[in-house]
Design a protein around this motif. Structure first.
Motif, PDB file in Angstrom:
ATOM      1  N   ILE A  94       0.855  -1.186   0.000  1.00  0.00           N
ATOM      2  CA  ILE A  94       0.000   0.000   0.000  1.00  0.00           C
ATOM      3  C   ILE A  94       0.891   1.236   0.000  1.00  0.00           C
ATOM      4  N   LEU A  95       0.656   2.144  -0.921  1.00  0.00           N
ATOM      5  CA  LEU A  95       1.369   3.416  -0.908  1.00  0.00           C
ATOM      6  C   LEU A  95       0.532   4.421  -0.136  1.00  0.00           C
ATOM      7  N   VAL A  96       1.104   4.967   0.945  1.00  0.00           N
ATOM      8  CA  VAL A  96       0.426   5.979   1.755  1.00  0.00           C
ATOM      9  C   VAL A  96       1.147   7.299   1.563  1.00  0.00           C
ATOM     10  N   LEU A  97       0.405   8.307   1.118  1.00  0.00           N
ATOM     11  CA  LEU A  97       0.979   9.628   0.907  1.00  0.00           C
ATOM     12  C   LEU A  97       0.305  10.648   1.803  1.00  0.00           C
ATOM     13  N   GLY A  98       1.081  11.596   2.313  1.00  0.00           N
ATOM     14  CA  GLY A  98       0.552  12.788   2.948  1.00  0.00           C
ATOM     15  C   GLY A  98       0.670  13.917   1.946  1.00  0.00           C
ATOM     16  N   SER A  99      -0.444  14.525   1.576  1.00  0.00           N
ATOM     17  CA  SER A  99      -0.420  15.547   0.526  1.00  0.00           C
ATOM     18  C   SER A  99      -0.257  16.938   1.114  1.00  0.00           C
ATOM     19  N   ASP A 100       0.437  17.768   0.385  1.00  0.00           N
ATOM     20  CA  ASP A 100       0.744  19.133   0.785  1.00  0.00           C
ATOM     21  C   ASP A 100       0.079  20.066  -0.216  1.00  0.00           C
ATOM     22  N   MET A 124       5.113   6.575   2.262  1.00  0.00           N
ATOM     23  CA  MET A 124       5.447   5.325   2.926  1.00  0.00           C
ATOM     24  C   MET A 124       4.896   4.153   2.117  1.00  0.00           C
ATOM     25  N   VAL A 125       5.750   3.168   1.880  1.00  0.00           N
ATOM     26  CA  VAL A 125       5.299   1.912   1.299  1.00  0.00           C
ATOM     27  C   VAL A 125       5.036   0.959   2.451  1.00  0.00           C
ATOM     28  N   VAL A 126       3.791   0.557   2.595  1.00  0.00           N
ATOM     29  CA  VAL A 126       3.390  -0.351   3.671  1.00  0.00           C
ATOM     30  C   VAL A 126       3.246  -1.749   3.085  1.00  0.00           C
ATOM     31  N   SER A 139       9.809   4.278   4.435  1.00  0.00           N
ATOM     32  CA  SER A 139       9.611   5.692   4.112  1.00  0.00           C
ATOM     33  C   SER A 139      10.541   6.091   2.970  1.00  0.00           C
ATOM     34  N   ILE A 140      10.008   6.827   2.011  1.00  0.00           N
ATOM     35  CA  ILE A 140      10.808   7.301   0.884  1.00  0.00           C
ATOM     36  C   ILE A 140      11.064   8.793   1.066  1.00  0.00           C
ATOM     37  N   PRO A 141      12.320   9.203   1.257  1.00  0.00           N
ATOM     38  CA  PRO A 141      12.611  10.632   1.423  1.00  0.00           C
ATOM     39  C   PRO A 141      12.176  11.430   0.196  1.00  0.00           C
ATOM     40  N   ARG A 142      11.472  12.501   0.429  1.00  0.00           N
ATOM     41  CA  ARG A 142      10.955  13.301  -0.683  1.00  0.00           C
ATOM     42  C   ARG A 142      12.073  13.978  -1.457  1.00  0.00           C
TER      43      ARG A 142
END
Length: 382
Positions: A94-100, A124-126, A139-142
């Motif tokens: 599951i790809l979880v993103l926090g949007s800005d 984050m790839v869960v 976690s993938i650094p932006r």
């Protein structure tokens, strides 16, 4: 907090390579077509799904109201068939993103103008392991420099490939579909689902839950994030929680990597607390949380109904903070630009291969890589 189009310089850790030879990028992988188919965090999305489960059992009359709150995107249609194969070992990604985003309630929280742009502030790839009793989270650094593949967004817009660009440019360029395509290109893993949480929804969700208890081992102060926490135990309200998961100047080396370590610690603190909240005994609180949760998340179309989200969340209820292994995708600081990091390909391959085989992430896969210096600063309150 101001929008961060160019992150602040990161300070290299001891023994970390910054030579020109280390400038390696995450390459896109082309595959033969197949016939088939915010700042926010992992646990905000999981909690959102979890309270929908409670909402479905304790407040069934509100089903249609909650169902109408959900937003979903047909990511599978946008991506087509040129994707990694689905896992056949019972695991899920599951790809979880926090949007800005810079609009609506997020404009004030993001600190920028409503310019119509959006950024993936957290990624984050869960990986949910077979049996759904444990999960590995990467976690993938932006700020990671990558080669972004060509992609089509959910509105049908086409976006060309680009070399040596920041990871979070995928979302700002082509939204959720391009973010998923880029993650699949980097990892070689099929993303089975997509969950996105926005800033304002995350803040309100924390307030509806009654705050989150954490302990800080040192003071964290960041005026940009409106955060001033002395060392000790705190109950964070929504604004403070959002400030904590967004701060990069208040702790560690000032890089996005330190912020990721705070985010991961907060995820575990919230996951540890949410199981003890007792929403079923408080119908109004239950409704407020369920209403906020369903308004907060954007999902792929397969999860775009309350029934689907309930079923999905039911399968995750056995995963607690002690059964989550959280790491950061292995990277090194970029010797040519201290504002960026580079994929440490050999170690990253260890991570992705482990998840592809549904195995544990080897400990040596993250040894000797850039860290951020914030590990252990935030913990769940005792």
């Amino acid at each position: 907090m101001s929008a961060e189009s160019t992150p602040d310089p990161a300070i290299p850790g001891p023994g970390e390579s910054r030579t020109a030879d280390s400038r390696r990028r995450g390459k896109g992988r082309r595959r033969r077509p197949r016939a088939k188919r915010r700042k926010a965090l992992l646990v905000a999305a999981w909690s959102a799904a979890g309270v929908v489960v409670l909402g479905g059992t304790g407040a069934g009359v509100l089903f249609f109201k909650l169902n109408g709150n959900l937003t979903s995107l047909d990511i599978d249609q946008a991506l087509g068939t040129d994707r990694p194969e689905k896992a056949d070992n019972g695991s899920q990604n599951i790809l979880v993103l926090g949007s800005d985003t810079r609009s609506g309630g997020n404009e004030k929280l993001g600190g920028g103008a409503d310019d119509g742009t959006a950024r993936s502030d957290t990624a984050m790839v869960v990986h949910v392991h077979k049996g759904h009793k444990k999960a590995s989270v990467v976690s993938i650094p932006r700020d990671t420099l990558i080669d972004r593949p060509e992609c089509t967004d959910t509105d049908g817009g086409e976006h060309p490939a680009a070399a040596d660009v920041m990871f979070n440019s995928a979302y700002s360029t082509g939204g959720a579909a391009c973010a998923v395509k880029t993650v699949e290109s980097i990892s070689g893993l099929r993303m089975d689902h997509y969950l996105e949480v926005d800033f304002s929804g995350f803040q309100k969700l924390i307030d509806d839950l009654g705050g989150v208890d954490i302990t800080t081992t040192e003071a964290i102060k960041d005026p940009d994030s409106h955060l001033d926490l002395p060392a000790g135990t705190h109950t964070l309200d929504g604004e403070q929680a959002l400030g904590l998961v967004r701060t990069r100047h208040g702790v560690g080396d000032g890089s996005d990597l330190g912020r990721i370590q705070l985010q991961q610690a907060f995820v575990k603190a919230l996951a540890d607390q949410v199981k003890d909240i007792g929403l079923l005994g408080n119908p109004k609180k239950l409704y407020d949380v369920a209403d906020t949760a369903t308004k907060t998340v954007t999902t792929d179309s397969d999860l775009g109904s309350v029934n689907s989200l309930m079923s999905f969340a039911s399968g995750l209820k056995g995963i607690g903070p002690d059964s989550m292994n959280m790491v950061t995708m292995p990277v090194v600081y970029d010797s040519a630009d201290p504002n960026r990091v580079l994929l440490e390909e050999a170690k990253a391959d260890q991570v992705w291969k482990a998840l592809k085989s549904d195995g544990p992430i080897p400990e040596n896969a993250t040894e000797g890589t850039a860290t951020g210096g914030a590990k252990g600063v935030v913990n769940a309150a005792e």
